[in-house]
Design an enzyme around this catalytic site. Structure first.
Site, PDB file in Angstrom:
ATOM      1  N   HIS A  17      46.297  60.830  43.719  1.00 51.19           N
ATOM      2  CA  HIS A  17      45.825  62.334  43.663  1.00 51.19           C
ATOM      3  C   HIS A  17      46.860  63.367  43.353  1.00 51.19           C
ATOM      4  O   HIS A  17      46.927  64.464  42.892  1.00 51.19           O
ATOM      5  CB  HIS A  17      44.823  62.800  44.668  1.00 51.19           C
ATOM      6  CG  HIS A  17      45.677  63.277  45.894  1.00 51.19           C
ATOM      7  ND1 HIS A  17      45.712  62.283  46.839  1.00 51.19           N
ATOM      8  CD2 HIS A  17      46.133  64.583  46.300  1.00 51.19           C
ATOM      9  CE1 HIS A  17      46.140  62.782  47.943  1.00 51.19           C
ATOM     10  NE2 HIS A  17      46.474  64.039  47.603  1.00 51.19           N
TER      11      HIS A  17
HETATM   12  N1  UDP Z   1      41.219  59.575  53.232  1.00 52.46           N
HETATM   13  C1  UDP Z   1      39.819  59.788  53.472  1.00 52.46           C
HETATM   14  N2  UDP Z   1      38.947  59.678  52.415  1.00 52.46           N
HETATM   15  C2  UDP Z   1      39.355  59.294  51.215  1.00 52.46           C
HETATM   16  C3  UDP Z   1      41.131  59.153  50.854  1.00 52.46           C
HETATM   17  C4  UDP Z   1      41.751  59.398  52.024  1.00 52.46           C
HETATM   18  O1  UDP Z   1      39.632  60.280  54.537  1.00 52.46           O
HETATM   19  O2  UDP Z   1      38.562  59.405  50.324  1.00 52.46           O
HETATM   20  C5  UDP Z   1      42.220  59.952  54.348  1.00 52.46           C
HETATM   21  C6  UDP Z   1      43.290  58.881  54.648  1.00 52.46           C
HETATM   22  O3  UDP Z   1      42.879  57.586  55.150  1.00 52.46           O
HETATM   23  C7  UDP Z   1      44.380  59.645  55.220  1.00 52.46           C
HETATM   24  C8  UDP Z   1      44.252  61.061  54.508  1.00 52.46           C
HETATM   25  O4  UDP Z   1      43.008  61.342  53.886  1.00 52.46           O
HETATM   26  O5  UDP Z   1      44.162  59.801  56.492  1.00 52.46           O
HETATM   27  C9  UDP Z   1      45.169  61.548  53.457  1.00 52.46           C
HETATM   28  O6  UDP Z   1      44.944  62.544  52.802  1.00 52.46           O
HETATM   29  P1  UDP Z   1      45.449  62.977  51.535  1.00 52.46           P
HETATM   30  O7  UDP Z   1      45.734  61.861  50.747  1.00 52.46           O
HETATM   31  O8  UDP Z   1      44.512  64.251  51.024  1.00 52.46           O
HETATM   32  O9  UDP Z   1      46.655  63.861  51.957  1.00 52.46           O
HETATM   33  P2  UDP Z   1      48.163  63.425  52.005  1.00 52.46           P
HETATM   34  O10 UDP Z   1      48.404  62.261  53.025  1.00 52.46           O
HETATM   35  O11 UDP Z   1      48.830  63.220  50.631  1.00 52.46           O
HETATM   36  O12 UDP Z   1      48.997  64.508  52.628  1.00 52.46           O
END
Ligand code: UDP
Length: 358
Positions: A206
């Protein structure tokens, strides 16, 4: 102590689930949700499923440019801080909510605690890097997830206020990894239940760098569609339209698109996946915790600790590069645990208590 905690985005809810549980044992916590993520399955579901206390304030701020969003949050958080007059403010990670919380508090001479401090990509082109550096430097206490992050803060002259406590996301991961898995919660865009096959790859994508146009996402999906098992891809609302359109146009029948899933589903999708492809900072760590091999599609390393023994490899948004990295075999050293022991929240609260006594 009276602590105001500011959250706003999905990874912060996951961290706050562990943080709030521990903070509330000995302190009064006022929870502020900025509203940055607001959909039922990007926000509400985490509060319900993870037992996060309902926010005391919801500012309802989302969308707009970085400046517009941050400015509105600053004003809203400042009003709350003046009204509540807390002893400290606590923020997680590196979103605009993190920056706005830290900035509003420090200007009111309220101490700031920053959890997941010290991570550096080395480029200000990444908007979260600006939030991270600024918040680390205005904080009174910086809590690092790894020794590497602590070393970076020491080099920036912040060693006297910085502590390595482990990754608070690991606390949440361990808690949910032990629970049973009810797959019936995973639904498509029509709300229909999705059948998750026994063998599958798990993908999330994303980030702006991979979803600004069709090309990078098409490359990633081309690689995934050619694999020996289907790919489960819960799509972030930001690029839902693009993902659906590309899959239809390219006839990618080996990709299962779903709505964003809850945390328990994400943890179990991770644990049971053949391999994982992602551009998420959090998910690559969870793949590491679960011992599932990961390919991280971005131009720079986010968690260098994971990039060992093919456990996590950097790939360009290029289908050949992704397939090449996926074909490697990982090895796991069971004694290598760079993210702590899953008790980060306890360590954070202990350090805060000692700091309070000074
Ligand atoms: N995650 C979730 N549902 C989803 C996709 C990801 O709960 O449909 C969780 C994933 O396991 C991780 C977190 O969301 O713990 C990551 O969030 P995101 O990708 O939004 O943020 P980033 O890690 O890039 O900061």
């Amino acid at each position: 102590m009276k602590i105001v905690t500011v959250v706003g985005a999905r990874p912060q809810f996951i961290k706050a689930a562990a943080g709030s549980r521990q903070i509330r044992k000995e302190n009064t916590e006022i929870l502020v949700h900025t509203g940055q993520h607001f959909d039922e399955n990007m926000s509400e579901i985490f509060f319900k499923e993870m037992g996060i206390p309902a926010p005391d304030y919801n500012l309802g701020i989302s969308g707009g440019t970085h400046a517009q969003m941050t400015a509105k949050m600053l004003t809203g958080i400042e009003e709350i801080l003046i009204k509540e007059n807390p002893d400290a403010l606590l923020v997680y990670g590196d979103t605009n909510s993190t920056l706005a919380g830290g900035l509003a508090a420090v200007k009111l001479h309220i101490p700031v605690f920053h959890v997941e401090a010290g991570n550096r990509l080395g480029t200000l082109d990444n908007p979260e890097e600006v939030n991270r550096i600024t918040t680390d430097h205005l904080a009174t206490l910086d809590f690092c997830a790894t020794e590497d992050a602590l070393e970076k803060l020491k080099k920036e002259g912040l060693g006297d206020r910085s502590y390595c406590v482990g990754n608070i996301m690991y606390d949440s991961f361990l808690h949910f990894a032990d629970l049973s898995w009810d797959r019936s919660n995973i639904v498509d865009f029509n709300g229909n239940r999705v059948n998750i096959p026994d063998e599958y790859y798990y993908m999330t994508c994303h980030r702006q760098e991979n979803t600004y146009g069709d090309r990078p996402l098409t490359e990633i999906l081309t690689a995934m569609n050619s694999l020996d098992a289907p790919t489960v891809y819960p799509v972030h609302p930001r690029n839902r339209e693009r993902a659906v359109r590309i899959c239809e146009k390219e006839h990618f029948n080996n990709i299962i698109l779903t709505q964003p899933v809850g945390y328990s589903d994400s943890v179990h999708l991770t644990k049971n996946a053949k391999k994982i492809v992602t551009d998420s900072g959090g998910l690559q760590c969870e793949a590491f915790y679960a011992g599932v091999q990961c390919v991280f599609v971005l131009d720079y390393v986010v968690w260098p600790e994971t990039m060992v023994d093919n456990r996590n490899q950097l790939a360009k948004a290029d289908h050949n590069d992704i397939l090449n990295k996926l074909s490697a075999t990982q090895t796991i050293d069971p004694d290598y645990k760079p993210f702590g022991d899953g008790h980060a929240a306890e360590k954070i609260c202990k350090i805060i208590k000692e700091w309070e006594k000074r």
